[in-house]
Design a protein around this motif. Sequence first.
Motif, PDB file in Angstrom:
ATOM      1  N   SER A 239      21.540  18.778  26.749  1.00  0.00           N
ATOM      2  CA  SER A 239      20.796  19.601  27.699  1.00  0.00           C
ATOM      3  C   SER A 239      20.964  21.083  27.462  1.00  0.00           C
ATOM      4  O   SER A 239      20.049  21.863  27.713  1.00  0.00           O
ATOM      5  CB  SER A 239      21.232  19.263  29.113  1.00  0.00           C
ATOM      6  OG  SER A 239      20.716  18.021  29.440  1.00  0.00           O
ATOM      7  N   THR A 294       8.836   9.572  34.320  1.00  0.00           N
ATOM      8  CA  THR A 294       9.910   9.303  35.260  1.00  0.00           C
ATOM      9  C   THR A 294      11.264   9.747  34.729  1.00  0.00           C
ATOM     10  O   THR A 294      12.242   9.717  35.449  1.00  0.00           O
ATOM     11  CB  THR A 294       9.991   7.808  35.580  1.00  0.00           C
ATOM     12  OG1 THR A 294      10.124   7.103  34.356  1.00  0.00           O
ATOM     13  CG2 THR A 294       8.778   7.329  36.316  1.00  0.00           C
ATOM     14  N   ASN A 295      11.306  10.141  33.474  1.00  0.00           N
ATOM     15  CA  ASN A 295      12.537  10.728  32.951  1.00  0.00           C
ATOM     16  C   ASN A 295      12.489  12.222  33.228  1.00  0.00           C
ATOM     17  O   ASN A 295      11.487  12.881  32.934  1.00  0.00           O
ATOM     18  CB  ASN A 295      12.616  10.452  31.444  1.00  0.00           C
ATOM     19  CG  ASN A 295      13.825  11.091  30.808  1.00  0.00           C
ATOM     20  OD1 ASN A 295      13.973  12.317  30.830  1.00  0.00           O
ATOM     21  ND2 ASN A 295      14.691  10.295  30.246  1.00  0.00           N
ATOM     22  N   ARG A 297      13.755  14.898  31.965  1.00  0.00           N
ATOM     23  CA  ARG A 297      13.485  15.877  30.911  1.00  0.00           C
ATOM     24  C   ARG A 297      12.102  15.713  30.315  1.00  0.00           C
ATOM     25  O   ARG A 297      11.467  16.677  29.912  1.00  0.00           O
ATOM     26  CB  ARG A 297      14.561  15.790  29.817  1.00  0.00           C
ATOM     27  CG  ARG A 297      15.855  16.421  30.270  1.00  0.00           C
ATOM     28  CD  ARG A 297      16.676  16.920  29.140  1.00  0.00           C
ATOM     29  NE  ARG A 297      16.930  15.906  28.155  1.00  0.00           N
ATOM     30  CZ  ARG A 297      17.982  15.946  27.341  1.00  0.00           C
ATOM     31  NH1 ARG A 297      18.851  16.928  27.423  1.00  0.00           N
ATOM     32  NH2 ARG A 297      18.162  15.019  26.442  1.00  0.00           N
ATOM     33  N   GLY A 345      20.968  18.541  32.726  1.00  0.00           N
ATOM     34  CA  GLY A 345      22.249  18.209  32.122  1.00  0.00           C
ATOM     35  C   GLY A 345      23.304  17.926  33.179  1.00  0.00           C
ATOM     36  O   GLY A 345      24.091  16.987  33.059  1.00  0.00           O
ATOM     37  N   ARG A 348      22.749  14.614  34.680  1.00  0.00           N
ATOM     38  CA  ARG A 348      23.203  13.550  33.794  1.00  0.00           C
ATOM     39  C   ARG A 348      24.723  13.419  33.872  1.00  0.00           C
ATOM     40  O   ARG A 348      25.279  12.328  33.833  1.00  0.00           O
ATOM     41  CB  ARG A 348      22.774  13.856  32.365  1.00  0.00           C
ATOM     42  CG  ARG A 348      23.105  12.715  31.491  1.00  0.00           C
ATOM     43  CD  ARG A 348      22.340  12.630  30.229  1.00  0.00           C
ATOM     44  NE  ARG A 348      22.782  11.379  29.647  1.00  0.00           N
ATOM     45  CZ  ARG A 348      23.378  11.291  28.486  1.00  0.00           C
ATOM     46  NH1 ARG A 348      23.529  12.339  27.761  1.00  0.00           N
ATOM     47  NH2 ARG A 348      23.793  10.138  28.047  1.00  0.00           N
ATOM     48  N   GLN A 349      25.378  14.567  33.982  1.00  0.00           N
ATOM     49  CA  GLN A 349      26.826  14.531  34.121  1.00  0.00           C
ATOM     50  C   GLN A 349      27.224  13.834  35.423  1.00  0.00           C
ATOM     51  O   GLN A 349      28.182  13.078  35.466  1.00  0.00           O
ATOM     52  CB  GLN A 349      27.345  15.975  34.122  1.00  0.00           C
ATOM     53  CG  GLN A 349      28.846  16.107  34.030  1.00  0.00           C
ATOM     54  CD  GLN A 349      29.328  15.954  32.608  1.00  0.00           C
ATOM     55  OE1 GLN A 349      28.558  16.058  31.678  1.00  0.00           O
ATOM     56  NE2 GLN A 349      30.612  15.664  32.446  1.00  0.00           N
ATOM     57  N   THR A 353      22.548   9.375  33.822  1.00  0.00           N
ATOM     58  CA  THR A 353      21.204   9.020  33.397  1.00  0.00           C
ATOM     59  C   THR A 353      20.241  10.124  33.826  1.00  0.00           C
ATOM     60  O   THR A 353      20.588  10.976  34.636  1.00  0.00           O
ATOM     61  CB  THR A 353      20.749   7.685  34.014  1.00  0.00           C
ATOM     62  OG1 THR A 353      19.399   7.450  33.630  1.00  0.00           O
ATOM     63  CG2 THR A 353      20.847   7.703  35.527  1.00  0.00           C
ATOM     64  N   MET A 354      19.055  10.119  33.234  1.00  0.00           N
ATOM     65  CA  MET A 354      18.042  11.063  33.672  1.00  0.00           C
ATOM     66  C   MET A 354      16.799  10.329  34.136  1.00  0.00           C
ATOM     67  O   MET A 354      15.734  10.916  34.292  1.00  0.00           O
ATOM     68  CB  MET A 354      17.669  12.006  32.536  1.00  0.00           C
ATOM     69  CG  MET A 354      18.785  12.966  32.251  1.00  0.00           C
ATOM     70  SD  MET A 354      18.212  14.312  31.327  1.00  0.00           S
ATOM     71  CE  MET A 354      19.686  14.686  30.430  1.00  0.00           C
TER      72      MET A 354
END
Lengths: 500, 118, 137, 771
Positions: A239, A294-295, A297, A345, A348-349, A353-354
């Motif tokens: 990220s 839907t993701n 990023r 990012g 995700r941490q 997941t994203m």
Amino acid sequence: MIDNQIIATVLVHLFTALIQLVLPRKTVEQMILSIAGCLIGFLLSVNLFIKILDGGILTMNAANWEAPFGIVFVADLFSVTMVLLTSVAALAVSIFSAVGVGRARMLYGYFPIFHFLIMGLNGAFLTGDIFNLYVWFEVVIISSFVLLTLGGRKAQLEGAVKYMAMNILASTFFLTGIGILYGITGTLNMADLALKIPLIEDQNIVNLTAIFFLIGFGIKSAVFPLYFWLPSSYHTPPSAVAAVFGGLLTKLGLYALFRFFTLLFVPNEFLKIVFLTIGVTTILTGAFGALIKTNIRRMLSYLIVCHIGFVIGGLGLYNKMALVGAVFYMIHDIMVKTNLFLIAGLIRQLRGTMNMGKLGGIYAEYPKISLLIAVVLFSLVGIPPLSGFWPKLFLLESALFNHSYFYAASIILGSFITLFVIAKLWSEVFWKDASLDEMVVDNFKALKPGRKTLMVLPIAILACASLFIGLNAEFIIQVTDRIANEMIDTTPYTRAVLGK
Amino acid sequence: MELLLVVLIGALYASGVYLILRRSMVRLLLGIILLGNGTNILIFLLGTITKGKPPVMAADMSVFTDIYADPIPQALILTAIVISFGLTSFAIVLLKRVYALLGTDDLDTLNTPQEEDV
Amino acid sequence: MKSVILQSASRYLLPILLLFSVFLLLRGHYYPGGGFVGGLVAAIAFVLHSLAFGTAETMKMLQFTPLSIIPVGLIIAAISMLLPVFFGLPVMTGLWIEQPIPVVGLVGSALFFDIGVYLVVIGVVLTILFTISLETH
Amino acid sequence: MLLIILLGLITSCLLVPLGKYFRSGRSVFLSLLPAGLFAYFASHLSHIGAGNIIYESNKWVPSLGINLDFRLDGLSLLFSLLITGIGTLIFIYASSYLKGHQYLDRFYGYLCLFMSAMLGVVLSDNILLLFTFWELTSISSFFLIGFNNDSTVSRKSALTALGVTGLGGFFLLAGMIMIGEIAGTYTIRELVTSTAIIREHQLYPVVLGLVFMGAFTKSAQFPFHFWLPGAMKAPTPVSAYLHSATMVKAGIFLLARFTPILGGTPEWSYTLMIVGGITMLYAGVHSLFRTDLKGVLAYSTIAVLGVLTFLIGLGTKEALIAASTFIIAHALYKASLFLVTGIIDHQTGTRELTQLSGLRKVLFPVFIAGTLAALSSAGLPLSFGFIGKDLIYEATLAAGPQLAVLLTIVAVSANIGLVAAGFMAGIKPFIGNLPAQLEKVKMPSAAIWLPPLVLGILGFVLGSLPGIVGDYIISPTVQVLSVEAVEFKLKIWHGFNTVLLLSATTIIAGTIVYFFNKPAISKTVFLERFNRYTPHYFFEMSWGAFKRFSSWYTDFMHNGYLRSYLIRIIVFAEILLVYELIRGGPIHIDYSKLIPISIHEGVNVLILLGALYLTVTTTSRLTAVVGTSIIGYAICLMFVFYSAPDLAITQFTIDTLTVVLFVFVLFNLPSFLVIPNSNKSIIVRDGLVAGSFGIILSLTAIKVLQVPTEKGISEFYGEFAYSLARGKNVVNIVLVDFRGFDTMFEIVVLSISALGVYSLIKLKLKTSEKE
């Protein structure tokens, strides 16, 4: 005029990278050096910005050869603003990288290449020579290849191949354009070109040349129908890297477009229509894509495309108000998009997941971080009085004033879909309960408090920058107003460079 | 002679474009190299070409007495050649990694669907 | 690949080519040549050697990784670029020692810059080729 | 006034760090904020009541003409008092209603934010500033509707509400910009003086449409009303405050604000009357079919909003008086009804009318509050609702000979529905027998039943003393709305006339409807059969289709095939280039300028073309690479012919190295290009695209060759190469001196690519490793 200060913002990153190259295994030292380098770079660019804001255009003749014979660096308000924004973004990303990028990547040159990339961006903004610009572009491209592939995951490589092919194609167009321009004018200096191009008898060749640059920079700025590399690759790297890419890389293309199509080629009726059409289609394409992804990023990638359309349309209208809006939008966009990828990012941490379907519960667990993020999200949407609102106002006003109703309508549609997907993102990622069937991997809790700060601080810095832009819009408008004036009347630029 | 070079430039660009439109990544790379060559010759040609008069002064001279080839395009091309060497070598290695990972250099297979994202 | 002829040829070729590359580097200011070309020729000399003896052998002979030459060359070039700044001149301005030196001629910052280029080119080419060939074999 | 508006915002910001102290019953102290503000506004009553307007101006973004201009006139005072007054009661109510909720502090944060924004809307003297606050109300509403964020329905409703009002907001923005552009100002004070310019402008209908979109979406007018019933997912205090008393009236406020600027034309009047009329009839009927208490109230609110829109459309003096009065009357009794509903829900756990009866036995004070509100809603004499209703009929009857009858019929029938709905919500749950399962229902604390009771009583107090409201609020409000001076008195009693007859008819008919219309599940089910014909369904379907289209379009454009991306880029470039080439007309070649061909050059080019053909057509990888390298060497030879020795050496070495590199890599690739690529039509298509690209480039090159070249700069280099740069090989001088910067960063590019190659080969992360 001898003013090495202009180039200092470039050199500081060069030397940071060089020192880091000498210390290949010392990741902690690299980390500290990186933050320090970015901080110095930031201070230098603030200083430079203030200098240009108070005074006028500064130039630096590299190797002491007078323009147009040597390579000249020009710091006008446009380039300095871009440098300043780059340095803010770079500072934030370098802090974020300390935690957001794994040690393995650092051992293989993450930090030096990051600094080379920032150096390349600054150089590209400051140079006043088209071939030198090409070299800076290549610095940026090769660093972004490396950062994109660093780690070598399958998705990364897939993205990198497409990114590479289309960006090299862009360079080919750009270089072809340079060859033709040299062939018809015998010079490479932008100011000199600005004076010589209008004198060419056969303006048809000039228009033809302009198209090579249009395509070359159009690919770089990811406009329709040249944008494909962006959604193919931006969701793949770490990220921190995606943040630099998302915030700055496409803006470099836009910068070049604005520079070339205000200084060298003033858009004629045909080009205006082309830019406007590109703007409208780009907005729509980005909006449609963002709506269904839907993701996080992937969705953000499409939002980048969508918002580039806003800016390009502004160039197509080519009047002062539209240019003010477009430049303001770029300023706003750099801060917000960089931040959004950092936020991705962080998410995700927090959750491992994203994918929006699997995310949830962040609002309940981390209310303050959520609120911070909400500010950024709504800045992007352009809820008044946050930063995205003002440029949109200019663009919309200019579009309506010039009867470009398609463009105005697409701005409205683009803004609406941005609003909708951002609200959806908020509702899915922050409001929704953490889904129970998925094991939630919270890598954030395990971090030490100091490292937690390193992740959140950059987001807060950029959020403050966005807030500043939004609430202090008057100041930004004054800056962009001057930039727009410089774009419309280029004589100060040429006079500063050539001394005549 | 210029016309022959013009034809050559067209041929190089055309074959370059044709090759990058193929499915094989090796061909993509070759296409990129050909496009680079085409661009170089274009710059060379448009900067006006001169026969047998390199832009190097004779040992005992300190200025040019005769006409000489334009040095700028040459310098530009030299830079461009070296830069594209950097890019192509990286790309070639990328090809190697892709092949090692996927067992094919078929560009059509380079798609991880959204559902598999993390 | 390890044919005897190639081995013995490259044993002689290596020093000759290296010498030639230095020659190209130094006289670049006056005749065709310069840092790029010199560096490329030197790199080819090592590549030939590695083709004949195997990359591992060449690496052993070099005693340092080619990757480490790159920063050295970059730093030399960057410093010779930055040096004029301390004399109050713009970046990259040529500085010259007025006394000519035998064989090389006039010495100036441009020469150091060229040396930097030379080293970087060697480092880069060898890094790329050797990394791949070590991986492949 | 800026400070007054910001107070709420500041409080809401302070709640972020201090929130943990306000999660308990202590939160009731937060109601001091709206109470204080109410007192502040109330203190201006006499001044504003005398017809004065207070202005305040602060610089903010003067370049855009957006400044913090505020005005306090009758209209804004009316709304401000409602916002802060009802706000105070809601704040008190919520502290008890949401007692112990873990996010109570956040709730108050949003509520304060909303109150600020709403005050901003009504106090702004600049339309873009108004828009700023307008959007903030939408956002705070989004957060409040989604307050119960773990419920899927809540989240969806919040999204729908934001979607509808957000879209309307963008249209409104466009409309406002156009107004500003036509009139040259964004300040309401100045806009009022340029009415004629705007109304006569050719874009007036467009402006009107855009502004209406904003107002209708916000005020839930047909066909955009569907978000409001969904918004009832919010906690009841929110429904009472935002979705009946204040925020939904922002649209009405906007129409009122724009009445002196845009109003009075036939377009304005007819659109508003038609839309308002449809809305009130549609929603009035709907409210009778609902069995959920909040559903009943939501639809009756929509109906009232319809009535208000209708009255503003009518635009006569009587209508405007009626609208202003009715806004207050409705806010009082509807907020009260909502709060009553909230108590019932809170204490019994259900809002289903079919399950509720006899609650007067356990919740007596609430019963009183409900009854008072219901009677006011029915328009019983002495209630404020009576005055409101009277004025409506007066307005419709005065509408002109042709319209009067029709409009009155519409108004009466909508009002009948409202009467019945009011009874259903305010009285029905309390009468009849108390079911056994409800016997254990306890009385809630006073903080929760006092607010509705206060509102209910207030309805009758104001109804008995209408002069206060009439003189201090209604008359300055109408003064702002209409151009000419207005003189009137609000009275309780108008004597025996048509209006009274109509009022009586309404009450009687409403009561009859109430008695015959027993709430039953079957009715809701019956209504669901028409779901396919509702605007909501239509919007859902269109949105679904839009999403499907987006999906199709995105997959079509971004299909994953690199070559299809590349071909689109090339074709796009070709189209633009061909257009310019054609515009340039025929190309002339001046043969005399050209250099003659010698044999070895010709042969070299032929070799080049041959190698090119080989490279393109071969199926062997190695052959292709060899072909490319031959091309490279031939180019190298060409550089030798054309006086570029440095280039020749560089090209030669680089070419060699590239081939070596290729061979290294191809080592473990299969030697043949086995990918099936033989689809004839694709090959022909690509060939055509590539061929035309080559031709375009050739033509461009020929054109450029005709332009005389300037050589000023290269001559400078030649002249000073030795004297200033101390060298004789100009190419090298250019590289290390004249353009040394290029070279410096060129070697950086090389270094980066070497680093990249190194990491690409050596670093292989596993998928399990973190980013």
